[in-house]
Design an enzyme around this catalytic site. Sequence first.
Site, mmCIF file in Angstrom:
data_model
loop_
_atom_site.group_PDB
_atom_site.id
_atom_site.type_symbol
_atom_site.label_atom_id
_atom_site.label_comp_id
_atom_site.label_asym_id
_atom_site.label_seq_id
_atom_site.Cartn_x
_atom_site.Cartn_y
_atom_site.Cartn_z
ATOM 1 N N LYS A 10 0.839 -1.210 0.000
ATOM 2 C CA LYS A 10 0.000 0.000 0.000
ATOM 3 C C LYS A 10 0.865 1.247 0.000
ATOM 4 O O LYS A 10 2.029 1.232 0.435
ATOM 5 C CB LYS A 10 -0.941 0.027 1.207
ATOM 6 N N VAL A 96 11.011 -4.377 2.687
ATOM 7 C CA VAL A 96 10.948 -4.689 4.119
ATOM 8 C C VAL A 96 11.184 -3.408 4.919
ATOM 9 O O VAL A 96 12.071 -2.619 4.574
ATOM 10 C CB VAL A 96 12.011 -5.756 4.478
ATOM 11 N N SER A 104 2.371 -6.364 7.320
ATOM 12 C CA SER A 104 0.912 -6.483 7.434
ATOM 13 C C SER A 104 0.367 -7.370 6.327
ATOM 14 O O SER A 104 -0.561 -8.165 6.548
ATOM 15 C CB SER A 104 0.264 -5.100 7.338
ATOM 16 N N ALA A 105 0.930 -7.254 5.129
ATOM 17 C CA ALA A 105 0.493 -8.095 4.007
ATOM 18 C C ALA A 105 0.684 -9.567 4.359
ATOM 19 O O ALA A 105 -0.192 -10.395 4.099
ATOM 20 C CB ALA A 105 1.288 -7.737 2.751
ATOM 21 N N ASP A 137 -2.519 -1.712 10.180
ATOM 22 C CA ASP A 137 -2.611 -1.722 8.714
ATOM 23 C C ASP A 137 -3.077 -3.064 8.160
ATOM 24 O O ASP A 137 -3.284 -3.193 6.952
ATOM 25 C CB ASP A 137 -1.238 -1.420 8.094
HETATM 26 O O1 C5P Z 1 -0.569 -1.239 14.842
HETATM 27 P P1 C5P Z 1 0.872 -1.534 14.607
HETATM 28 O O2 C5P Z 1 1.391 -2.619 15.484
HETATM 29 O O3 C5P Z 1 1.192 -1.769 13.170
HETATM 30 O O4 C5P Z 1 1.632 -0.225 15.003
HETATM 31 C C1 C5P Z 1 3.029 -0.209 15.128
HETATM 32 C C2 C5P Z 1 3.420 1.002 15.971
HETATM 33 O O5 C5P Z 1 3.146 2.203 15.239
HETATM 34 C C3 C5P Z 1 2.662 1.149 17.263
HETATM 35 O O6 C5P Z 1 3.285 0.444 18.291
HETATM 36 C C4 C5P Z 1 2.739 2.648 17.499
HETATM 37 O O7 C5P Z 1 4.007 3.003 17.997
HETATM 38 C C5 C5P Z 1 2.648 3.205 16.094
HETATM 39 N N1 C5P Z 1 1.274 3.566 15.702
HETATM 40 C C6 C5P Z 1 0.670 4.670 16.269
HETATM 41 N N2 C5P Z 1 -0.601 5.014 15.891
HETATM 42 C C7 C5P Z 1 -1.257 4.296 14.957
HETATM 43 C C8 C5P Z 1 -0.658 3.166 14.348
HETATM 44 C C9 C5P Z 1 0.616 2.830 14.744
HETATM 45 O O8 C5P Z 1 1.251 5.344 17.109
HETATM 46 N N3 C5P Z 1 -2.485 4.666 14.597
#
Ligand code: C5P
Length: 301
Positions: A10, A96, A104-105, A137
């Site tokens: 994406k 990567v 995420s994919a 994501d």
């Molecule tokens: O949701 P995910 O594990 O992919 O997010 C990785 C990191 O990105 C989270 O630990 C956070 O630090 C940051 N993040 C955030 N706000 C979001 C999505 C991600 O702060 N809406």
Amino acid sequence: MSVTVRVPAKVNVQLAVGAARADGFHDLANVFLAVGLYDEVTVTPADGLRVTCEGPDAAQVPLDRTNLAARAAIALAGRCGRTPDVHVHIVKDIPVAGGMAGGSADGAGALLACDALWGVGASREELLDICAELGSDVPFSLAGGAALGIGRGEQLTALETGGAFHWVFATAARGLSTPAVFREFDRLTAGLDVPEPVASPELLAALAKGDPDALAATVSNDLQPAALSLFPELADTLAAGRAAGALTSLVSGSGPTTAFLARDPEAAARIAGALRTSGTCRSVRVASGPAPGATIVGNAA
Ligand code: C5P
């Protein structure tokens, strides 16, 4: 018996970021566009859970239980009271740690593949719920197309697109950690009044029309200053793509992959050629979007 799922990368054409929430996450207005760069995830029954990966950047992919594909298999197995005894093999083409949702994919792909392999038959809503537990994501990787994500980015509304958008992506010599980029966003905005994130009506209209000039005029990424602060050389890549005729240039998500919008496939090829010889990036890819979400492409007996 094995199942193979293909999942797109994406680019975020708008990433509006609010102030840090009490849980550390940030409320977003995140306009995702899936593009035609794909990872393929194949699951095969095995004695225990095992992840392998092939592709130019495979050495950078963790093969332990921090891999989102492993976590997806564990999450689905837990829901249906079985053990995640599966070999997950990832053929990795998405950069990567690049801000293009490659991890995420793989999570969305492994989830859909295990659902089919085990005959679980989870509903679309159940699959999207598990995706949201895995990461902000991941639901979009399952859904594909174009969508607005609010909340952490996981609450999706599908968006209409009026045509294909042609992109060039430049990968960088090193990765950027998403949490580190959000922390840098917090540092750069400390003491400032961070507005509530809202989707731009002009940007949504540009997507719906399939108008690349209008989209170029409205793209935005609130994480870009943070990514540039941590990786200042990205400014040179952005400038090289604009000098080569890109309608706009921006950091993809939390970066460091940079994205360049082209008016048509020919312009994309020209911009890609110029970036390849610019000495400002590691590799260059051309892809258009919207692309379909996670799709089963192979089901071998
Ligand atoms: O949701 P995910 O594990 O992919 O997010 C990785 C990191 O990105 C989270 O630990 C956070 O630090 C940051 N993040 C955030 N706000 C979001 C999505 C991600 O702060 N809406």
